[in-house]
Write an enzyme that holds these catalytic residues in place. Structure first.
Site, PDB file in Angstrom:
ATOM      1  N   ILE A   1       0.851  -1.188   0.000  1.00 36.14           N
ATOM      2  CA  ILE A   1       0.000   0.000   0.000  1.00 36.14           C
ATOM      3  C   ILE A   1       0.888   1.240   0.000  1.00 36.14           C
ATOM      4  O   ILE A   1       1.659   1.467   0.933  1.00 36.14           O
ATOM      5  CB  ILE A   1      -0.925   0.016   1.226  1.00 36.14           C
ATOM      6  CG1 ILE A   1      -1.755  -1.274   1.300  1.00 36.14           C
ATOM      7  CG2 ILE A   1      -1.832   1.246   1.173  1.00 36.14           C
ATOM      8  CD1 ILE A   1      -2.663  -1.519   0.108  1.00 36.14           C
ATOM      9  N   LYS A   2       0.780   2.048  -1.045  1.00 35.57           N
ATOM     10  CA  LYS A   2       1.579   3.270  -1.146  1.00 35.57           C
ATOM     11  C   LYS A   2       0.844   4.410  -0.442  1.00 35.57           C
ATOM     12  O   LYS A   2      -0.314   4.711  -0.765  1.00 35.57           O
ATOM     13  CB  LYS A   2       1.819   3.646  -2.615  1.00 35.57           C
ATOM     14  CG  LYS A   2       2.826   2.765  -3.326  1.00 35.57           C
ATOM     15  CD  LYS A   2       3.069   3.253  -4.753  1.00 35.57           C
ATOM     16  CE  LYS A   2       3.789   4.585  -4.783  1.00 35.57           C
ATOM     17  NZ  LYS A   2       4.019   5.078  -6.167  1.00 35.57           N
ATOM     18  N   ILE A   3       1.533   5.021   0.500  1.00 38.03           N
ATOM     19  CA  ILE A   3       0.939   6.072   1.314  1.00 38.03           C
ATOM     20  C   ILE A   3       1.855   7.295   1.324  1.00 38.03           C
ATOM     21  O   ILE A   3       3.022   7.193   1.732  1.00 38.03           O
ATOM     22  CB  ILE A   3       0.728   5.590   2.761  1.00 38.03           C
ATOM     23  CG1 ILE A   3      -0.191   4.356   2.782  1.00 38.03           C
ATOM     24  CG2 ILE A   3       0.170   6.705   3.631  1.00 38.03           C
ATOM     25  CD1 ILE A   3      -0.343   3.735   4.159  1.00 38.03           C
TER      26      ILE A   3
END
Length: 227
Positions: free
Chosen positions: A86-88
């Protein structure tokens, strides 16, 4: 070193993944915008089927508050697969979300990183990858090599498991400098790698070798000589 493709173009992934030793795929809303509207979940499931589970897939949230980020992450993991990174973006709300997701042992990539403090707080929050924006830093008169090297030193000094993922590249020279500065991985458009290996002098050398060979053996290949 790791090379990842920064694209959602399935045709390009299929074409180039057998040529280049890629270890994964990254994306973000801007990459999707450049490609055009996609059937989001179906499209990424198709990419996963193509690259397999041994390669990483990094998909970015769009919500900006922690609760929204966590809901985006949950949906991605449910609708695509639970191995997605998950890119945050590393904001205050993003850091909070990273810490919560890592407590659940979910794969996380901290992204939109321009500064040392972003990178270092993402390390301490447990991010698996930190995506440092090389070309965008240069455009802001920030030295990307300095940010990468400082981050690399902290990883080594404090034994973080985090990997530096160089991103936002316009040419192969920037990619090489990122690796030299301590990046563990880079994500690039396939076209950047293609252009780097398509220099006229490279093909000229190959043609010269063939010409010299042909002057002795004609059109026969090495395998033909075995008959």
């Amino acid at each position: 070193m790791e090379y990842l493709f920064d694209t959602v173009n399935i045709s390009d992934i299929r074409k180039y993944m057998d040529i280049y030793p890629i270890t994964g795929i990254t994306s973000n809303p801007s990459i999707i915008f450049q490609h055009g509207k996609i059937d989001f979940f179906t499209h990424f499931r198709e990419i996963r089927d193509l690259i397999g589970l041994k390669r990483t897939m990094h998909i970015q949230v769009v919500s900006q508050d922690t609760d929204g980020i966590l809901k985006d992450a949950e949906t991605i993991l449910e609708q695509i697969d639970d191995q997605v990174y998950i890119k945050i973006p590393v904001t205050e709300q993003g850091l909070k979300a990273i810490r919560i997701l890592k407590q659940k042992k979910i794969n996380v990539t901290g992204t939109a990183i321009y500064t040392k403090v972003q990178a270092l707080t993402a390390l301490e929050s447990g991010a698996d990858y930190v995506a440092l924006y090389y070309n965008r830093m240069e455009n802001m008169d920030i030295d990307p090599c300095d940010v990468i090297s400082t981050t690399a030193k902290m990883i080594q000094s404090y034994n973080y498991a985090t990997k530096i993922l160089g991103a936002s590249f316009k040419n192969i020279g920037q990619v090489i400098k990122a690796f030299e500065s301590g990046a563990h991985a880079v994500t690039v458009l396939p076209s950047v790698l293609h252009a780097a290996l398509s220099l006229p002098d490279i093909q000229r050398a190959v043609d010269d070798f063939r010409s010299d060979w042909s002057s002795i053996y004609g059109n026969a290949s090495i395998s033909d000589l075995n008959h």
